[in-house]
Write a protein that holds these residues in place. Structure first.
Motif, PDB file in Angstrom:
ATOM      1  N   TYR A 220     -15.308  -2.239 -14.226  1.00 49.71           N
ATOM      2  CA  TYR A 220     -16.159  -1.253 -13.566  1.00 49.71           C
ATOM      3  C   TYR A 220     -15.356  -0.634 -12.431  1.00 49.71           C
ATOM      4  CZ  TYR A 220     -16.876  -4.834  -9.959  1.00 49.71           C
ATOM      5  OH  TYR A 220     -16.685  -5.769  -8.992  1.00 49.71           O
TER       6      TYR A 220
ATOM      7  N   LEU B 267     -22.038  -3.576 -12.958  1.00 49.77           N
ATOM      8  CA  LEU B 267     -21.925  -2.148 -13.222  1.00 49.77           C
ATOM      9  C   LEU B 267     -21.227  -1.483 -12.045  1.00 49.77           C
ATOM     10  CD1 LEU B 267     -25.522  -1.350 -14.520  1.00 49.77           C
ATOM     11  CD2 LEU B 267     -23.477  -1.702 -15.901  1.00 49.77           C
ATOM     12  N   GLY B 268     -20.441  -0.463 -12.327  1.00 53.81           N
ATOM     13  CA  GLY B 268     -19.854   0.328 -11.260  1.00 53.81           C
ATOM     14  C   GLY B 268     -20.908   1.153 -10.551  1.00 53.81           C
TER      15      GLY B 268
ATOM     16  N   VAL C  63     -13.382   3.372 -18.911  1.00 50.61           N
ATOM     17  CA  VAL C  63     -13.595   2.062 -18.280  1.00 50.61           C
ATOM     18  C   VAL C  63     -14.295   1.192 -19.312  1.00 50.61           C
ATOM     19  CG1 VAL C  63     -14.646   0.815 -16.363  1.00 50.61           C
ATOM     20  CG2 VAL C  63     -13.838   3.168 -16.026  1.00 50.61           C
ATOM     21  N   SER C  64     -13.683   0.079 -19.726  1.00 47.53           N
ATOM     22  CA  SER C  64     -14.247  -0.671 -20.839  1.00 47.53           C
ATOM     23  C   SER C  64     -13.943  -2.156 -20.716  1.00 47.53           C
ATOM     24  CB  SER C  64     -13.689  -0.133 -22.163  1.00 47.53           C
ATOM     25  OG  SER C  64     -14.286  -0.777 -23.265  1.00 47.53           O
TER      26      SER C  64
ATOM     27  N   TRP D 137     -22.453   4.821 -17.701  1.00 44.44           N
ATOM     28  CA  TRP D 137     -22.819   3.403 -17.701  1.00 44.44           C
ATOM     29  C   TRP D 137     -22.476   2.846 -16.322  1.00 44.44           C
ATOM     30  CZ3 TRP D 137     -24.730   1.088 -22.268  1.00 44.44           C
ATOM     31  CH2 TRP D 137     -24.870  -0.290 -22.258  1.00 44.44           C
ATOM     32  N   ALA D 138     -23.272   3.244 -15.323  1.00 41.32           N
ATOM     33  CA  ALA D 138     -23.017   2.880 -13.932  1.00 41.32           C
ATOM     34  C   ALA D 138     -24.284   3.165 -13.136  1.00 41.32           C
ATOM     35  CB  ALA D 138     -21.826   3.658 -13.374  1.00 41.32           C
TER      36      ALA D 138
ATOM     37  N   ASN E 261      -9.474  -1.934 -17.753  1.00 41.66           N
ATOM     38  CA  ASN E 261     -10.357  -2.974 -18.269  1.00 41.66           C
ATOM     39  C   ASN E 261     -10.587  -4.050 -17.215  1.00 41.66           C
ATOM     40  OD1 ASN E 261      -7.865  -4.217 -18.305  1.00 41.66           O
ATOM     41  ND2 ASN E 261      -7.703  -4.318 -20.543  1.00 41.66           N
TER      42      ASN E 261
ATOM     43  N   GLY F 216     -18.302   2.941 -17.985  1.00 32.98           N
ATOM     44  CA  GLY F 216     -18.353   1.513 -18.254  1.00 32.98           C
ATOM     45  C   GLY F 216     -18.730   1.302 -19.700  1.00 32.98           C
ATOM     46  N   GLN F 217     -18.411   0.147 -20.214  1.00 30.08           N
ATOM     47  CA  GLN F 217     -18.702  -0.134 -21.620  1.00 30.08           C
ATOM     48  C   GLN F 217     -18.638  -1.640 -21.818  1.00 30.08           C
ATOM     49  OE1 GLN F 217     -15.736   1.165 -24.495  1.00 30.08           O
ATOM     50  NE2 GLN F 217     -17.341   2.018 -25.779  1.00 30.08           N
ATOM     51  N   CYS F 218     -19.728  -2.228 -22.308  1.00 30.35           N
ATOM     52  CA  CYS F 218     -19.742  -3.667 -22.516  1.00 30.35           C
ATOM     53  C   CYS F 218     -20.662  -4.002 -23.670  1.00 30.35           C
ATOM     54  CB  CYS F 218     -20.174  -4.400 -21.248  1.00 30.35           C
ATOM     55  SG  CYS F 218     -21.786  -3.908 -20.609  1.00 30.35           S
TER      56      CYS F 218
ATOM     57  N   ALA G 207     -11.847  -4.557 -12.729  1.00 28.20           N
ATOM     58  CA  ALA G 207     -12.665  -3.984 -11.660  1.00 28.20           C
ATOM     59  C   ALA G 207     -11.781  -3.234 -10.667  1.00 28.20           C
ATOM     60  CB  ALA G 207     -13.438  -5.080 -10.948  1.00 28.20           C
TER      61      ALA G 207
END
Length: 643
Positions: free
Chosen positions: A264, A300-301, A258-259, A327-328, A224, A287-289, A226
């Motif tokens: 990210y 974002l990654g 990854v959240s 999600w990147a 959670n 990713g998740q937001c 970077a």
């Protein structure tokens, strides 16, 4: 299979199944200190092989075990086997844990200068999880040992090796994530780590952590925060879904998760791995937001590469599953297999989606989707930036229950952005003949999002139906969205359909409009109506009160090779079109006529059909029928049509 890695990305230079594969690497490609994993001598798992390092000054003789010489050698340079002593019970930090590394000579004697050196001092580039106390028998809980190895190797200090075995891990704790503060986690990822498995290695979630009576959200690997620079290779990750039920809910049981708004990962390389048996929503979540706070740009990654991986038997106890939630940005997913149970609505079982694309500069190349996805690929936006410059190329989509590739966007949520500049080409689609409740028209490529999509190209794809199809279907299906939205700047070119209701179908209703779209050089064979679209045709344009702004429909072909034929028209149009160019389209062997303009209103027509069409049904002439039969025979011989 021999795998050679980018030398400056991770420490393991090569992974080979046999000695001969390792020998095949030319000596001039290897640098001093590189290491390699060999899964066997003559064959994987035959008891030989192990961990080797490259000694650039060695001239020892190849003994087919402890010393290996390249097939294309230099004057000096050999692969030297590393023997790892058993670690003490306290791991590598205590005196009892000083797992010793010895480099063996061909005679079995310890070479001068290597005796008594610890693994950390001899081979700082590689550590084994067994050096930290992992057992790998599928019974002992190896969570703490694996985490210790990961923590010790972070920052690029060393690669983490998983010798062949099954490593059981347990998810514990309550950790913050984008959906709350209750994520249970087995292993925490760190920056600068490389996880490498020998052939047949599995990391498996412990059973009975989640049940229908008490379902939880959990992750096998999690962050959670970077991170950057992570490599994962040759590992099987098993969420043990049969023994970790999900209560048909929307909780994540992810292999890699990854959240969080600050979470990210940049530069991730995952290849030759398997992700299996999750009951939950996803396998890999990049990713998740949530909705971004006003004025905040959520990062974002970027730089994810997932290659030659398998996603098997996932989403077995949830109403919504996506194997990869991308999600990147700057993502490449290639040569992967997605094969999960068919999604059964209202039951909570199966593969709702293979991959969700939610970022810019994403590439989905040469993958296979099978097993009955509701939608194999979902193209949408994210809460931060537009999903732009997407390429979906050379993939195979089998057993499609509803949609092969589907564009989607939550149009009423202002913080979401539309996808733009998407190219979909050279893919193969095959529809399942199983009806899906609530889906009246199946689509190979479906643009039906509430938000308007712009700058999209659908080119050189192939669409087929399974025998016994009873649901209407279209190779390319475009449906207008919300009021004020417009699907615009589209190109549909060079596609071919076999047996579909329509090769191309465009619909507007009362709200969303369709802007500029070019439809050209497409070919429909044996269009066959089904379900709500009983009269099959090559191309359908059907409009409600919402208009089509500018359509170009040129050089398309509808060919019915059957006797009796099933295609009614080549081109069928209704609704209001502001500008229309319709020319050089041909229809062969159709039942009624090449074109049907019933209910069509055109503001300005700047092209006319100037090529004589060959009408079908009872009026087709002998020469045309012979030409159609020749086409049918060639397609049968090519395996594109049944006999």
């Amino acid at each position: 299979m021999l795998t050679i890695n980018i030398p400056d990305f991770g420490k393991i230079f090569a992974t080979a199944d046999t000695f001969d594969e390792l020998r095949s690497i030319p000596a001039n490609k290897i640098r001093n200190g590189y290491s390699a994993i060999v899964n066997g001598g003559m064959a994987p798992g035959d008891g030989l092989g192990g961990l080797y390092y490259w000694d650039a000054i060695s001239t020892a003789e190849d003994d087919a075990d402890t010393v290996l010489t390249p097939d294309k050698p230099l004057a000096a340079g050999r692969w030297i086997k590393i023997g790892l002593a058993e670690p003490g019970p306290q791991g590598p930090q205590g005196t009892q844990g000083e797992g010793l590394a010895t480099v063996m000579s061909p005679t079995g004697a310890t070479l001068v200068g290597y005796q008594g050196r610890t693994v950390a001092r001899k081979l700082a580039e590689t550590v084994s999880v067994k050096d930290y106390g992992a057992v790998g028998n599928g019974i002992a809980d190896d969570t703490a040992a694996i985490q210790a190895a990961i923590d010790a190797s972070q920052g690029g200090v060393a690669s983490v090796l998983f010798p062949t075995g099954t490593y059981k891990v347990s998810a514990t704790g309550l950790h913050p994530w984008a959906g709350g503060n209750d994520m249970k986690v087995a292993l925490f990822l760190r920056s600068g780590i490389e996880l490498v498995g020998q052939r047949g290695t599995t990391i498996m979630m412990a059973p009975d952590l989640s049940s229908d009576a008490a379902p939880i959200g959990m992750a096998l690997m999690f962050t959670n925060t970077a991170l950057e620079n992570i490599s994962i290779r040759n590992l099987r990750f098993d969420m043990n879904g049969a023994n970790n039920k999900h209560a048909h809910s929307l909780r994540n049981h992810a292999h890699l998760h990854v959240s969080g708004n600050a979470a990210y990962i940049d530069n991730v390389d995952i290849h030759d791995c398997e992700f299996i048996n999750t009951a939950g929503v996803s396998c890999i979540v990049m990713g998740q937001c949530g909705p971004p706070p006003e004025g905040v740009n959520i990062p974002l990654g970027s730089g994810w590469n997932i290659a030659r991986c398998k996603f098997i038997n996932n989403g077995t106890d949830t109403l919504d599953h996506s194997s990869i939630f991308a999600w990147a940005e700057d993502v490449v997913i290639s040569e992967c297999l997605f094969d999960s149970p068919p999604f059964i609505p209202d039951i909570g079982n199966g593969n709702a989606c293979g991959v969700e694309l939610h970022g810019a500069n994403q590439r989905l190349i040469n993958n296979t989707f099978r097993g009955g996805a509701y939608q194999a690929v979902w193209v949408s936006e994210n809460t931060t930036r537009e999903s732009r410059n997407l390429i979906i190329d050379s993939n195979t989509f089998l057993d499609i229950l509803a949609f092969g590739i589907c564009f989607f966007g939550q149009g009423e949520q202002d913080y979401l952005k539309p996808a733009r500049s998407t190219k979909i080409s050279n893919n193969q689609f095959e529809f399942s003949n199983i009806p899906y409740p609530g889906v009246d028209v199946k689509g190979g490529v479906t643009i039906a999002s509430p938000y308007g999509q712009e700058e999209w190209e659908v080119t050189n794809n192939t669409f087929r139906i399974a025998e016994g199809m009873t649901t209407a279907n279209a190779g390319v299906l475009v449906i207008g969205g919300l009021e004020g939205q417009k699907h615009d700047k589209g190109l549909i070119e060079g596609n071919t359909s076999y047996g579909c209701s329509y090769c191309v179908a465009l619909f507007t209703y009362d709200e969303g409009e369709i802007g500029t779209v070019m439809i050209r050089n497409n070919t429909a064979f044996d269009s066959n109506g089904a379900g709500v679209l009983t009269n099959g045709s090559g191309i359908l344009v059907s409009g409600g009160s919402a208009i089509f702004h500018d359509l170009t429909i040129e050089n398309n072909h509808t060919i019915d090779t059957q006797s009796p034929p099933t295609a009614f028209w080549g081109l069928r149009m209704s609704g209001t079109v502001t500008r229309l160019s319709e020319k050089f389209n041909r229809a062969y062997g159709v039942i009624v006529a090449p074109t049907d303009y019933t209910g069509l209103s055109v503001g300005f027509r700047y092209g006319f059909n100037s090529v004589p069409e060959v009408m079908g049904g009872t009026t087709i002439d002998t020469e045309a029928r012979a030409a159609i039969e020749a086409i049918r025979i060639s397609l049968v011989q090519a395996g594109m049509l049944p006999e």
